[in-house]
Design a protein around this motif. Structure first.
Motif, PDB file in Angstrom:
ATOM      1  N   TYR A  46       0.866  -0.836  -0.427  1.00  0.00           N
ATOM      2  CA  TYR A  46      -0.011   0.172   0.241  1.00  0.00           C
ATOM      3  C   TYR A  46       0.666   1.161  -0.221  1.00  0.00           C
ATOM      4  N   THR A  47       1.809   1.495   0.636  1.00  0.00           N
ATOM      5  CA  THR A  47       2.844   2.338   0.477  1.00  0.00           C
ATOM      6  C   THR A  47       3.599   2.415  -0.697  1.00  0.00           C
ATOM      7  N   THR A  48       3.660   0.863  -1.233  1.00  0.00           N
ATOM      8  CA  THR A  48       4.643   1.829  -2.495  1.00  0.00           C
ATOM      9  C   THR A  48       3.047   2.018  -3.799  1.00  0.00           C
ATOM     10  N   LYS A  49       1.651   1.348  -4.112  1.00  0.00           N
ATOM     11  CA  LYS A  49       0.797   0.567  -5.643  1.00  0.00           C
ATOM     12  C   LYS A  49      -0.274   2.328  -4.588  1.00  0.00           C
ATOM     13  N   LEU A  50      -0.343   2.683  -3.972  1.00  0.00           N
ATOM     14  CA  LEU A  50      -1.180   3.271  -3.972  1.00  0.00           C
ATOM     15  C   LEU A  50      -0.690   4.756  -3.746  1.00  0.00           C
ATOM     16  N   VAL A  51       0.190   5.718  -3.712  1.00  0.00           N
ATOM     17  CA  VAL A  51       1.311   6.066  -3.653  1.00  0.00           C
ATOM     18  C   VAL A  51       0.451   7.678  -5.493  1.00  0.00           C
ATOM     19  N   HIS A  55      -4.408  11.373  -2.782  1.00  0.00           N
ATOM     20  CA  HIS A  55      -3.726  12.041  -2.274  1.00  0.00           C
ATOM     21  C   HIS A  55      -3.263  11.898  -0.245  1.00  0.00           C
ATOM     22  N   PRO A  56      -1.415  12.411  -0.734  1.00  0.00           N
ATOM     23  CA  PRO A  56      -0.979  11.801   0.199  1.00  0.00           C
ATOM     24  C   PRO A  56      -1.149  11.936   1.715  1.00  0.00           C
ATOM     25  N   ASN A  57      -2.722  12.793   2.081  1.00  0.00           N
ATOM     26  CA  ASN A  57      -3.333  13.103   3.836  1.00  0.00           C
ATOM     27  C   ASN A  57      -3.945  12.181   3.264  1.00  0.00           C
ATOM     28  N   VAL A  58      -5.092  12.064   2.008  1.00  0.00           N
ATOM     29  CA  VAL A  58      -5.312  10.528   1.973  1.00  0.00           C
ATOM     30  C   VAL A  58      -4.481   9.008   3.354  1.00  0.00           C
ATOM     31  N   LEU A  59      -3.674   8.505   1.873  1.00  0.00           N
ATOM     32  CA  LEU A  59      -2.279   7.677   2.135  1.00  0.00           C
ATOM     33  C   LEU A  59      -2.350   7.419   3.699  1.00  0.00           C
ATOM     34  N   ASN A  60      -1.874   9.132   4.124  1.00  0.00           N
ATOM     35  CA  ASN A  60      -1.595   9.160   5.650  1.00  0.00           C
ATOM     36  C   ASN A  60      -2.653   8.826   6.928  1.00  0.00           C
ATOM     37  N   ALA A  61      -3.223   9.307   7.194  1.00  0.00           N
ATOM     38  CA  ALA A  61      -4.727   8.886   7.580  1.00  0.00           C
ATOM     39  C   ALA A  61      -4.749   7.614   7.711  1.00  0.00           C
ATOM     40  N   ALA A  62      -5.004   6.442   6.172  1.00  0.00           N
ATOM     41  CA  ALA A  62      -5.777   5.489   6.281  1.00  0.00           C
ATOM     42  C   ALA A  62      -4.515   4.218   6.170  1.00  0.00           C
ATOM     43  N   LEU A  63      -3.285   4.504   6.142  1.00  0.00           N
ATOM     44  CA  LEU A  63      -2.516   3.708   6.153  1.00  0.00           C
ATOM     45  C   LEU A  63      -2.678   2.401   7.694  1.00  0.00           C
ATOM     46  N   PRO A  64      -2.103   3.559   8.909  1.00  0.00           N
ATOM     47  CA  PRO A  64      -2.747   2.957   9.554  1.00  0.00           C
ATOM     48  C   PRO A  64      -4.144   1.692   9.864  1.00  0.00           C
ATOM     49  N   ILE A 152      -8.006   2.255  -5.991  1.00  0.00           N
ATOM     50  CA  ILE A 152      -8.591   3.014  -7.421  1.00  0.00           C
ATOM     51  C   ILE A 152      -6.896   2.242  -7.783  1.00  0.00           C
ATOM     52  N   SER A 153      -6.280   1.940  -7.220  1.00  0.00           N
ATOM     53  CA  SER A 153      -5.211   1.545  -7.819  1.00  0.00           C
ATOM     54  C   SER A 153      -5.494   0.104  -8.456  1.00  0.00           C
ATOM     55  N   ALA A 154      -5.890  -0.594  -7.665  1.00  0.00           N
ATOM     56  CA  ALA A 154      -5.916  -2.344  -8.006  1.00  0.00           C
ATOM     57  C   ALA A 154      -6.924  -2.528  -9.177  1.00  0.00           C
ATOM     58  N   GLU A 155      -8.509  -1.589  -9.784  1.00  0.00           N
ATOM     59  CA  GLU A 155      -9.515  -1.529 -10.096  1.00  0.00           C
ATOM     60  C   GLU A 155      -9.243  -2.361 -11.725  1.00  0.00           C
ATOM     61  N   GLY A 156      -8.161  -2.077 -12.584  1.00  0.00           N
ATOM     62  CA  GLY A 156      -7.274  -2.858 -13.938  1.00  0.00           C
ATOM     63  C   GLY A 156      -7.359  -3.975 -13.377  1.00  0.00           C
ATOM     64  N   PHE A 157      -7.280  -4.467 -11.925  1.00  0.00           N
ATOM     65  CA  PHE A 157      -6.543  -6.782 -11.711  1.00  0.00           C
ATOM     66  C   PHE A 157      -7.620  -6.950 -11.799  1.00  0.00           C
ATOM     67  N   TYR A 158      -8.507  -6.634 -10.737  1.00  0.00           N
ATOM     68  CA  TYR A 158     -10.176  -7.073 -10.529  1.00  0.00           C
ATOM     69  C   TYR A 158     -10.806  -7.079 -12.332  1.00  0.00           C
ATOM     70  N   GLU A 159     -10.963  -6.534 -12.880  1.00  0.00           N
ATOM     71  CA  GLU A 159     -11.683  -5.778 -14.161  1.00  0.00           C
ATOM     72  C   GLU A 159     -10.206  -7.409 -15.121  1.00  0.00           C
TER      73      GLU A 159
END
Length: 188
Positions: A46-51, A55-64, A152-159
């Motif tokens: 998640y720290t590499t594939k979602l960037v 937005h960094p603020n969304v990731l910083n809040a969500a990652l924990p 959002i990052s994995a949508e193509g994989f699931y499709e």
């Protein structure tokens, strides 16, 4: 248990020569001993594939929150890990009757849960092998439809795996904390 022999691992690795070769691995149900390893895998991915998609603020809040696997899921028997031995996990994922935020669905409907591939092995077929095994397990249990809340990052994989996009959603991760995602579904 599913095994990926060395020849299959080398075939998978040859698809993208710039990445690390895929070591032989076994797909097995996770155990309580895997909890920390799955958390590390989620954090790595998640720290590499979602960037690129969040937005960094969304990731910083969500990652924990999103990098903390649920112990009940890990011990469920429906969550698999791709284990190359020595405690090294390449990928993990599974299904459950309950969604990531609870709720009840029709009796033949289940949910994909916390599917992740280590950053060193993305795009090399490990996720496909894992997801095919997860779907086979769900089908054997009587599941006819799988729902998925994808990043959002994995949508193509699931499709690519036959899931159809249903809607953009916002997951509530805590008070005042939401995470953009994509609701998807697939018949089995």
């Amino acid at each position: 248990m599913f095994e990926c022999d060395p020849l299959e691992a080398n075939r998978l690795a040859s698809r993208i020569p710039s990445q690390r070769a895929v070591p032989p691995f076994v797909l097995r149900p996770s155990t309580g001993d895997d909890l920390g390893r799955v958390a590390a895998l989620l954090e790595d991915a998640y720290t590499t594939k979602l960037v690129d998609d969040y937005h960094p603020n969304v990731l910083n809040a969500a990652l924990p929150v999103i990098t903390k696997p649920k112990e009940s899921l890990i011990r469920s028997g429906t969550y698999l890990v791709a284990d190359s031995g020595g405690g090294h996990l390449l990928a993990a994922g599974g299904w459950s009757w309950h969604g990531p935020v609870g709720g009840v669905a029709p009796r033949d409907t289940a949910h994909m849960r916390h599917v992740v591939v280590g950053s060193a092995y993305g795009g090399q077929g490990v996720g496909r092998v894992l997801l095919e095994a997860v779907m086979a397990s769900a089908r054997e249990a009587g599941v006819r439809r799988l729902l998925c809340v994808s990043t959002i990052s994995a949508e193509g994989f699931y499709e690519d795996m036959g899931f159809m996009r249903l809607a953009d959603v916002e997951l509530t991760l805590g008070p005042g904390m939401s995470f953009p995602a994509v609701q998807m579904a697939r018949a089995l």
